[in-house]
Design an enzyme around this catalytic site. Structure first.
Site, PDB file in Angstrom:
ATOM      1  N   HIS A  49     -36.697 -62.828 -43.479  1.00 50.71           N
ATOM      2  CA  HIS A  49     -35.495 -62.888 -42.656  1.00 50.71           C
ATOM      3  C   HIS A  49     -34.392 -62.207 -43.460  1.00 50.71           C
ATOM      4  O   HIS A  49     -34.486 -62.108 -44.692  1.00 50.71           O
ATOM      5  CB  HIS A  49     -35.093 -64.342 -42.378  1.00 50.71           C
ATOM      6  CG  HIS A  49     -36.113 -65.100 -41.579  1.00 50.71           C
ATOM      7  ND1 HIS A  49     -36.790 -66.186 -42.066  1.00 50.71           N
ATOM      8  CD2 HIS A  49     -36.554 -64.909 -40.315  1.00 50.71           C
ATOM      9  CE1 HIS A  49     -37.620 -66.639 -41.138  1.00 50.71           C
ATOM     10  NE2 HIS A  49     -37.501 -65.886 -40.069  1.00 50.71           N
ATOM     11  N   ASP A  52     -33.332 -64.363 -46.170  1.00 53.05           N
ATOM     12  CA  ASP A  52     -34.269 -64.600 -47.274  1.00 53.05           C
ATOM     13  C   ASP A  52     -33.995 -63.572 -48.377  1.00 53.05           C
ATOM     14  O   ASP A  52     -34.313 -63.786 -49.545  1.00 53.05           O
ATOM     15  CB  ASP A  52     -35.736 -64.425 -46.827  1.00 53.05           C
ATOM     16  CG  ASP A  52     -36.184 -65.488 -45.826  1.00 53.05           C
ATOM     17  OD1 ASP A  52     -35.777 -66.662 -45.975  1.00 53.05           O
ATOM     18  OD2 ASP A  52     -36.947 -65.139 -44.890  1.00 53.05           O
ATOM     19  N   GLU A 173     -41.346 -60.309 -31.140  1.00 55.37           N
ATOM     20  CA  GLU A 173     -42.317 -61.405 -31.338  1.00 55.37           C
ATOM     21  C   GLU A 173     -42.035 -62.441 -30.251  1.00 55.37           C
ATOM     22  O   GLU A 173     -41.179 -63.310 -30.405  1.00 55.37           O
ATOM     23  CB  GLU A 173     -42.137 -62.010 -32.739  1.00 55.37           C
ATOM     24  CG  GLU A 173     -43.108 -63.147 -32.999  1.00 55.37           C
ATOM     25  CD  GLU A 173     -42.865 -63.886 -34.307  1.00 55.37           C
ATOM     26  OE1 GLU A 173     -42.032 -63.442 -35.126  1.00 55.37           O
ATOM     27  OE2 GLU A 173     -43.500 -64.930 -34.497  1.00 55.37           O
ATOM     28  N   GLU A 209     -48.004 -63.329 -32.223  1.00 59.89           N
ATOM     29  CA  GLU A 209     -48.396 -64.568 -32.911  1.00 59.89           C
ATOM     30  C   GLU A 209     -49.412 -65.310 -32.042  1.00 59.89           C
ATOM     31  O   GLU A 209     -49.151 -65.593 -30.858  1.00 59.89           O
ATOM     32  CB  GLU A 209     -47.168 -65.449 -33.171  1.00 59.89           C
ATOM     33  CG  GLU A 209     -47.582 -66.803 -33.725  1.00 59.89           C
ATOM     34  CD  GLU A 209     -46.496 -67.570 -34.455  1.00 59.89           C
ATOM     35  OE1 GLU A 209     -45.637 -66.952 -35.106  1.00 59.89           O
ATOM     36  OE2 GLU A 209     -46.532 -68.811 -34.369  1.00 59.89           O
ATOM     37  N   ASP A 249     -48.377 -73.852 -35.642  1.00 54.34           N
ATOM     38  CA  ASP A 249     -48.593 -72.990 -36.819  1.00 54.34           C
ATOM     39  C   ASP A 249     -49.715 -73.510 -37.717  1.00 54.34           C
ATOM     40  O   ASP A 249     -49.588 -73.565 -38.946  1.00 54.34           O
ATOM     41  CB  ASP A 249     -47.294 -72.853 -37.643  1.00 54.34           C
ATOM     42  CG  ASP A 249     -46.204 -72.093 -36.891  1.00 54.34           C
ATOM     43  OD1 ASP A 249     -46.537 -71.283 -36.012  1.00 54.34           O
ATOM     44  OD2 ASP A 249     -45.015 -72.323 -37.196  1.00 54.34           O
ATOM     45  N   ASP A 282     -48.482 -66.745 -40.017  1.00 55.83           N
ATOM     46  CA  ASP A 282     -47.308 -67.610 -39.862  1.00 55.83           C
ATOM     47  C   ASP A 282     -47.859 -69.025 -39.727  1.00 55.83           C
ATOM     48  O   ASP A 282     -48.120 -69.500 -38.622  1.00 55.83           O
ATOM     49  CB  ASP A 282     -46.472 -67.200 -38.638  1.00 55.83           C
ATOM     50  CG  ASP A 282     -45.058 -67.766 -38.688  1.00 55.83           C
ATOM     51  OD1 ASP A 282     -44.740 -68.477 -39.671  1.00 55.83           O
ATOM     52  OD2 ASP A 282     -44.264 -67.505 -37.763  1.00 55.83           O
TER      53      ASP A 282
HETATM   54  C1  GLO Z   1     -41.267 -69.215 -34.634  1.00 57.23           C
HETATM   55  C2  GLO Z   1     -41.559 -67.880 -35.109  1.00 57.23           C
HETATM   56  C3  GLO Z   1     -40.875 -67.555 -36.422  1.00 57.23           C
HETATM   57  C4  GLO Z   1     -40.885 -66.077 -36.680  1.00 57.23           C
HETATM   58  C5  GLO Z   1     -40.100 -65.681 -37.898  1.00 57.23           C
HETATM   59  C6  GLO Z   1     -40.048 -64.182 -38.089  1.00 57.23           C
HETATM   60  O1  GLO Z   1     -41.843 -69.725 -33.725  1.00 57.23           O
HETATM   61  O2  GLO Z   1     -42.938 -67.706 -35.185  1.00 57.23           O
HETATM   62  O3  GLO Z   1     -41.500 -68.237 -37.470  1.00 57.23           O
HETATM   63  O4  GLO Z   1     -42.178 -65.617 -36.824  1.00 57.23           O
HETATM   64  O5  GLO Z   1     -38.813 -66.177 -37.796  1.00 57.23           O
HETATM   65  O6  GLO Z   1     -39.372 -63.586 -37.063  1.00 57.23           O
HETATM   66 MG    MG Z   2     -44.081 -66.145 -36.022  1.00 54.83          MG
END
Ligand code: GLO
Ligand code: MG
Length: 343
Positions: A49, A52, A173, A209, A249, A282
């Site tokens: 991020h 980060d 995403e 994801e 996750d 993730d």
């Molecule tokens: C949450 C997301 C989050 C993103 C991360 C990168 O549901 O998966 O973890 O992947 O912030 O953009």
């Molecule tokens: Mg994610």
């Protein structure tokens, strides 16, 4: 071993176990300690991020610039590379009502300026990938926003960033819900549709994801195929998810091994990774893990991915084709299961 794949995760994947209902249960590892885990666990890509990379995304640019340069040096020293930067547009007081789709024009401006800085940060740490997880681009009640106007606002944001830097790529995403009740642009298909409304569709693609696809009631392997077909699968967040509830996750393959196998199969068959794409994770460690053993979810996900690559490669494709030609899908079903069981 199928080690030609390169793996990545984000520093947030090593975490304290805090959740919506309870405080941290483990002390946080320092950033330097987290970086050491990349090497130890066989990862060389770091997902970031914006905050980060820099300690304060609202600090004067000169400070952010210095911090980003320092971080780049840290990565270089360790042989690590930055995979992407995602502006964290969901925690700030200015993005309570959304970032790209906030009803207030002033708040939307904040989100855009911050996203432009995220691109500048990405350039300093050596990546051209900007990830948009549109966490708060949706509603708690449908009447609070205009859904068509929201789409236009998202396209405007995309265009402004594409113009800010002619080299970057933007990876959406998508996730259908959480934290919002319902998200605008809930799936890969929705976002790819919007990509074609932008000034430069070739630079707008997706990160898929697994858990987000499952939350939308979709098969992650088919979602990946959809993006691969369009040349738009530029990253993945592999994980697993036990049904359509909150985003879990879980470690890759830990709920449904066959679903994981099919993700690996589609990636492998369509050359994913051969243009430098990372196998990104993730994943969250269970809250019950103690600090000393709180990176096993990363180790396990990587190991399961690599084992599934071996199983994809050793699958008797001729036999698969025979069974398809005979239209004997019951036999094919058992054949796949036996292959996974190791019989
Ligand atoms: C949450 C997301 C989050 C993103 C991360 C990168 O549901 O998966 O973890 O992947 O912030 O953009
Ligand atoms: Mg994610």
């Amino acid at each position: 071993m199928a080690t030609e794949y390169r793996f990545s995760f984000g520093p947030w994947n090593i975490h304290t176990g805090a959740d919506a209902f309870g405080p941290p249960v483990r002390d946080e590892f320092s950033f330097a300690e987290k970086l050491q885990f990349y090497e130890d666990l066989g990862f060389d890509g770091v997902q970031f991020h914006d905050d980060d990379v820099v300690s304060d995304a609202d600090a004067p640019w000169s400070q952010q610039e210095q911090e980003a340069k320092d971080l780049k040096k840290l990565l270089d020293d360790r042989g690590l590379v930055a995979e992407f930067v995602a502006p964290r547009l969901w925690e700030h007081p200015n993005t309570i009502d959304g970032a790209l789709t906030a009803n207030s024009a002033e708040m939307r401006r904040y989100a855009l300026e911050r996203s432009k800085r995220a691109i500048d940060i990405a350039n300093l740490i050596g990546t051209k990938n900007i990830v948009l997880w549109p966490a708060r681009e949706g509603t708690y009640i449908r009447e609070s926003k205009d859904p068509a106007a929201a789409l236009e606002q998202i396209v405007e944001w995309l265009n402004a960033l594409l113009e800010h830097d002619p080299e970057i790529r933007i990876l959406g995403e998508m996730k259908p819900n959480e934290p919002m009740d319902q998200s605008y642009v809930p799936t890969t298909g929705h976002f790819v549709g919007l990509a074609y409304k932008t000034a430069d569709p070739d630079r707008v693609g997706v990160l898929i994801e697994s858990a987000h696809a499952i939350l939308a009631g979709l098969d992650p392997a088919d979602e990946m195929a959809y993006a691969l077909y369009q040349g738009k699968l530029w990253s993945v967040h592999l994980n697993d998810q036990n049904g359509p509830k909150f985003d879990e996750d879980k470690a890759f393959g830990s709920v449904d091994l066959r679903r994981a196998f099919n993700q690996v199969r589609v990636l492998e068959k369509h050359g994913y990774g051969r243009s430098g794409e990372f196998v990104g994770l993730d994943v969250k460690a269970m809250r019950t893990q103690s600090k000393e053993v709180s990176t096993k979810h990363l180790r396990n996900s990587r190991a399961v991915f690599l084992r599934l690559v071996e199983l994809v490669r050793s699958l008797d494709e001729r036999r698969v084709q025979e069974l398809i030609a005979a239209r004997d899908y019951e036999e094919l079903d058992l054949f796949i299961m036996q292959h996974l069981i190791g019989q």
